[in-house]
Design a protein around this motif. Structure first.
Motif: not given
Length: 273
Positions: A148-151, A233-238, A244-246, A249-252
């Protein structure tokens, strides 16, 4: 939902470490007044980002409730600011700690599945990088990897671009983490090199990033790289920035992507029948 804090001596770090564990062992059947749960548990090793610790995911997201709903064990270690990689010079083996030792320790301590298809690793920002490199390196252990938002900043590190943490000697700062940043390209800290090395044994990947996040271009690039090398690979942007709000949402969405159990019906503090 049982929340357990482990405090044990780590052989990889040669010091005592704190680890939070969510273990859904208290599903209560009100008719029989007995606990019922399915073991062995599927397990998610969940890594925090820079400046964080083992409490971050618990305090800032609904991971405890969602883990309970899916009968999922979640293990959350502290990685300090060390990017979950090994450094022989400083004798800090954070990659070995999360990729091998922690899995062995928790499997000895709790009723967890030993199967690759039931063992997952994920993280945000620094932890997303750590999940990706260790998920690939220890591909015999982890079947699914989520960032998630990987560095994914290996080019910045290799070119000694000034980091988020200010340092009068930038290369020396990077070397305290990566051992010798001038040799990071092509090493087992290089996610591109790891994909090429283990192309026939890659785990399933999920990448996501906010459209207002400065890390958006780097995540798009790695997504394309994984596609080009035929990774699953599954990829998503939002909508969202590095916040933390992002991630809440995305850990779910990550949990929805993982091969987890169906929603568990039981009685708990948040589910009164």
């Amino acid at each position: 939902m049982a929340v357990i804090q482990m405090n044990y001596f780590s052989k990889s770090l040669m010091r005592t470490v704190d680890v939070n564990v969510i273990l859904p062992i208290d599903h209560l059947d009100m008719d029989t007044k007995t606990y019922h749960y399915k073991t062995p548990f599927k397990t998610l090793y969940l890594l925090h980002g820079i400046f964080g610790d083992h409490n971050d995911w618990m305090y800032n997201t609904n991971i405890k409730r969602w883990a309970n709903d899916h009968n999922l064990c979640v293990v959350m270690p502290s990685g300090e600011n060390m990017f979950y990689v090994d450094n022989k010079i400083t004798q800090k083996f954070y990659g070995e700690f999360v990729g091998k030792e922690l899995v062995e320790m928790t499997r000895q301590s709790f009723p967890l599945s030993h199967q690759k298809e039931d063992t997952f690793i994920a993280g945000l920002s620094m932890g997303g990088y750590g999940a990706i490199v260790n998920g690939i390196k220890y591909h015999e252990t982890f079947g699914y990897v989520a960032g998630l938002s990987s560095a994914l900043l290996i080019d910045n590190w290799a070119n000694v671009i000034k980091p988020l943490i200010h340092s009068p000697n930038v290369k020396a700062y990077y070397d305290t983490i990566f051992e010798d940043v001038s040799h990071i390209i092509g090493s087992d800290q290089d996610y591109h090199a790891l994909v090429l090395k283990h192309q026939d044994h890659l785990p399933h990947f999920y990448l996501c990033v906010g459209t207002e996040d400065a890390l958006l271009p780097a995540n798009r690039e790695f997504y394309q790289f994984l596609k080009e090398h035929h990774a699953d690979i599954t990829y998503s942007e939002g909508p969202g920035a590095h916040e933390w709000d992002f991630w809440n949402t995305y850990i779910q969405k990550v949990l929805d992507w993982l091969p987890l159990d169906d929603h568990v019906n039981d009685v708990s503090s948040g589910n009164v029948k």
